[in-house]
Design a protein around this motif. Structure first.
Motif, short mmCIF file in Angstrom:
data_model
loop_
_atom_site.label_atom_id
_atom_site.label_comp_id
_atom_site.label_asym_id
_atom_site.label_seq_id
_atom_site.Cartn_x
_atom_site.Cartn_y
_atom_site.Cartn_z
N LYS A 103 -12.18 73.02 35.20
CA LYS A 103 -11.18 73.35 34.19
C LYS A 103 -10.09 72.29 34.14
CE LYS A 103 -11.82 78.33 33.82
NZ LYS A 103 -13.19 78.32 34.30
N VAL A 104 -9.83 71.63 35.26
CA VAL A 104 -8.89 70.50 35.25
C VAL A 104 -9.39 69.44 34.29
CG1 VAL A 104 -7.96 68.60 36.60
CG2 VAL A 104 -7.96 70.91 37.56
N ASP A 105 -10.66 69.10 34.41
CA ASP A 105 -11.27 68.10 33.53
C ASP A 105 -11.15 68.53 32.07
OD1 ASP A 105 -12.60 65.78 32.88
OD2 ASP A 105 -14.29 66.14 34.21
N GLN A 106 -11.42 69.80 31.80
CA GLN A 106 -11.33 70.31 30.44
C GLN A 106 -9.91 70.19 29.88
OE1 GLN A 106 -12.71 74.35 30.24
NE2 GLN A 106 -14.60 73.91 31.36
N LEU A 107 -8.95 70.67 30.64
CA LEU A 107 -7.57 70.71 30.14
C LEU A 107 -7.01 69.30 29.92
CD1 LEU A 107 -6.26 73.59 32.40
CD2 LEU A 107 -6.73 73.71 29.95
N VAL A 108 -7.34 68.39 30.83
CA VAL A 108 -6.89 67.01 30.68
C VAL A 108 -7.48 66.39 29.42
CG1 VAL A 108 -7.07 64.70 31.68
CG2 VAL A 108 -6.44 66.63 33.13
N ALA A 112 -5.40 65.33 26.04
CA ALA A 112 -5.47 63.94 25.58
C ALA A 112 -5.87 63.86 24.12
CB ALA A 112 -6.46 63.15 26.45
N ALA A 113 -6.61 64.87 23.64
CA ALA A 113 -7.03 64.92 22.24
C ALA A 113 -5.97 65.57 21.35
CB ALA A 113 -8.35 65.68 22.13
N GLY A 114 -4.83 65.92 21.91
CA GLY A 114 -3.75 66.50 21.13
C GLY A 114 -3.90 67.99 20.87
N ILE A 115 -4.73 68.66 21.66
CA ILE A 115 -4.96 70.09 21.51
C ILE A 115 -4.07 70.84 22.49
CG2 ILE A 115 -6.69 71.93 21.73
CD1 ILE A 115 -8.79 69.85 20.84
N ASP A 116 -3.37 71.86 22.02
CA ASP A 116 -2.44 72.62 22.83
C ASP A 116 -3.17 73.39 23.94
OD1 ASP A 116 -0.12 73.78 23.77
OD2 ASP A 116 0.15 75.14 22.05
N VAL A 117 -2.71 73.25 25.18
CA VAL A 117 -3.28 73.95 26.32
C VAL A 117 -2.16 74.63 27.09
CG1 VAL A 117 -5.21 72.31 26.51
CG2 VAL A 117 -3.13 71.94 27.86
N PRO A 118 -2.47 75.62 27.92
CA PRO A 118 -1.41 76.26 28.69
C PRO A 118 -0.88 75.34 29.79
CG PRO A 118 -3.56 77.16 29.27
CD PRO A 118 -3.78 76.26 28.11
N GLY A 261 -19.10 76.91 23.38
CA GLY A 261 -18.20 77.92 22.88
C GLY A 261 -16.82 77.59 23.41
N ILE A 262 -15.86 77.34 22.54
CA ILE A 262 -14.51 76.94 22.95
C ILE A 262 -13.56 78.09 22.67
CG2 ILE A 262 -12.67 75.23 22.70
CD1 ILE A 262 -14.73 73.23 21.76
N GLU A 263 -12.75 78.46 23.65
CA GLU A 263 -11.92 79.66 23.56
C GLU A 263 -10.45 79.31 23.43
OE1 GLU A 263 -12.82 82.24 26.82
OE2 GLU A 263 -14.97 82.19 26.44
N PHE A 264 -9.77 80.06 22.55
CA PHE A 264 -8.33 79.90 22.41
C PHE A 264 -7.70 81.26 22.16
CE2 PHE A 264 -9.60 79.87 17.97
CZ PHE A 264 -8.54 80.47 17.30
N ASP A 276 -10.32 77.21 27.54
CA ASP A 276 -11.62 77.15 28.21
C ASP A 276 -12.67 76.55 27.29
OD1 ASP A 276 -13.34 77.46 30.34
OD2 ASP A 276 -13.83 79.54 29.88
N ILE A 277 -13.54 75.74 27.88
CA ILE A 277 -14.70 75.19 27.18
C ILE A 277 -15.94 75.68 27.91
CG2 ILE A 277 -15.92 73.10 26.45
CD1 ILE A 277 -13.24 71.61 26.72
#
Length: 327
Positions: A103-108, A112-118, A261-264, A276-277
């Motif tokens: 999940k670290v890899d996912q969030l980073v 970096a792609a400009g998508i809002d994460v917690p 499946g990408i979750e928001f 989550d991805i």
């Protein structure tokens, strides 16, 4: 273990959990594409040989260790590296596997792609976790870096509550030693949204009820939460047309993610926060019955196209004849 690899070109479905295969198997059979499951539960590969011709789809899951298949992850890393080194067509390849497992890899990557994460802090060790939590707004979440199915996710309203929980000898510990400390964002309407992508195309969005389902929101029948009522936690999100879909498609394309499946969640103040991805997408039968497009059928058609496009007759860049000429 007998090798699943065959001399004839195939679509190989690389996995570690046979319970998740039936919908995919039925769709591949209906599509008429030759395919074989490749269960990573032991065995080996001869690294001095070339892989057989075909298309290889990795459906490895971050939750493999919860089913006693911890070694399957390391085996998958080796298998995918071997396939890619020989130029085989791999769907959700080695780089995507790393996103699935961290999940670290996912969030980073998302940030970096400009998508809002917690807001998230990655921590190793309970002492460091408590120290980080003392500086974190409450309530907060903890979750395993390598998780899946929502296992290991918990909400805490204070650092003292977390300290008590960490003393529990039966508390699940992260398989890779990394715990995420994350801001708790209550989703508006009590649901999260999951966007399904296959082959670079948006299929549909589904919602999951977090009020009844909590954090265990894997949509596959095999992930059903014990004690839940008969009403499905999942539903199609009809007529979902939001700019976030285009951003996800762009992100998936740049990251090499072909099935996901990408979750928001949407907050009360209008944020759309991606957390989550799932590169090992599972399709829920209740949603499938109502969705405009079938996930398994779309995956089977995508794999069939790749299979037909791949030059499976030539397993190497060239094969030398006895007189030294290429044929």
């Amino acid at each position: 273990m007998e090798s699943p690899l065959l001399p004839e070109p195939q679509v190989y479905v690389i996995h570690e959990n046979s319970e998740w295969l039936p919908p995919i198997a039925a769709a591949l059979d209906a599509e008429g594409v030759p395919w074989s499951p490749w269960l990573l539960d032991g065995g080996g590969i001869d690294l001095t040989t070339a892989p057989p011709p075909g298309v290889f789809w990795s459906r490895m899951s971050a939750s493999a260790h919860t089913r006693g298949h911890t070694a399957a992850v390391e085996q998958a890393r080796g298998v995918l590296s071997w396939l890619e080194a020989h130029g085989r067509r791999v769907v959700n390849g080695r780089r995507v596997l790393e996103l699935e497992l961290s999940k670290v890899d996912q969030l980073v990557a998302l940030q970096a792609a400009g998508i809002d994460v917690p807001r998230t802090v990655a921590v190793s060790g309970n002492e460091a976790l408590l120290a980080a939590a003392a500086e974190f707004p409450t309530p907060f979440l903890t979750k395993h870096n390598r998780g899946g199915k929502g296992l290991g996710v918990a909400r805490y309203d204070s650092v003292d509550e977390l300290a008590v929980a960490l003393k529990d000898p039966y508390l699940d510990v992260p398989v890779d030693g990394i715990t995420l400390l994350q801001e708790y964002l209550p989703p508006a309407g009590g649901v999260i949204t999951r966007v399904e992508i296959v082959g670079g195309e948006f299929l549909y969005a589904l919602t999951a009820d977090v009020v009844r389902g909590g954090f265990q929101l894997c949509p596959a029948d095999a992930c059903a939460v014990d004690g839940s009522d008969d009403a499905s936690l999942f539903a199609q999100r009809e007529n979902f047309d939001d700019p976030i879909v285009g951003r996800y498609l762009d992100f998936a394309g740049s990251a090499g993610i072909e099935v996901a499946g990408i979750e928001f969640l949407e907050t009360s103040d209008g944020r759309k926060v991606t957390y989550d991805i799932n590169t090992n997408t599972n399709y829920n039968p209740d949603v499938e019955a109502a969705a405009p497009r079938s996930g398994p059928k779309a995956a089977a058609k995508f794999l069939s196209r790749l299979f037909n496009q791949t030059d499976t007759a030539r397993t190497d860049t060239a094969t030398a004849t006895t007189d030294g000429t290429a044929r």
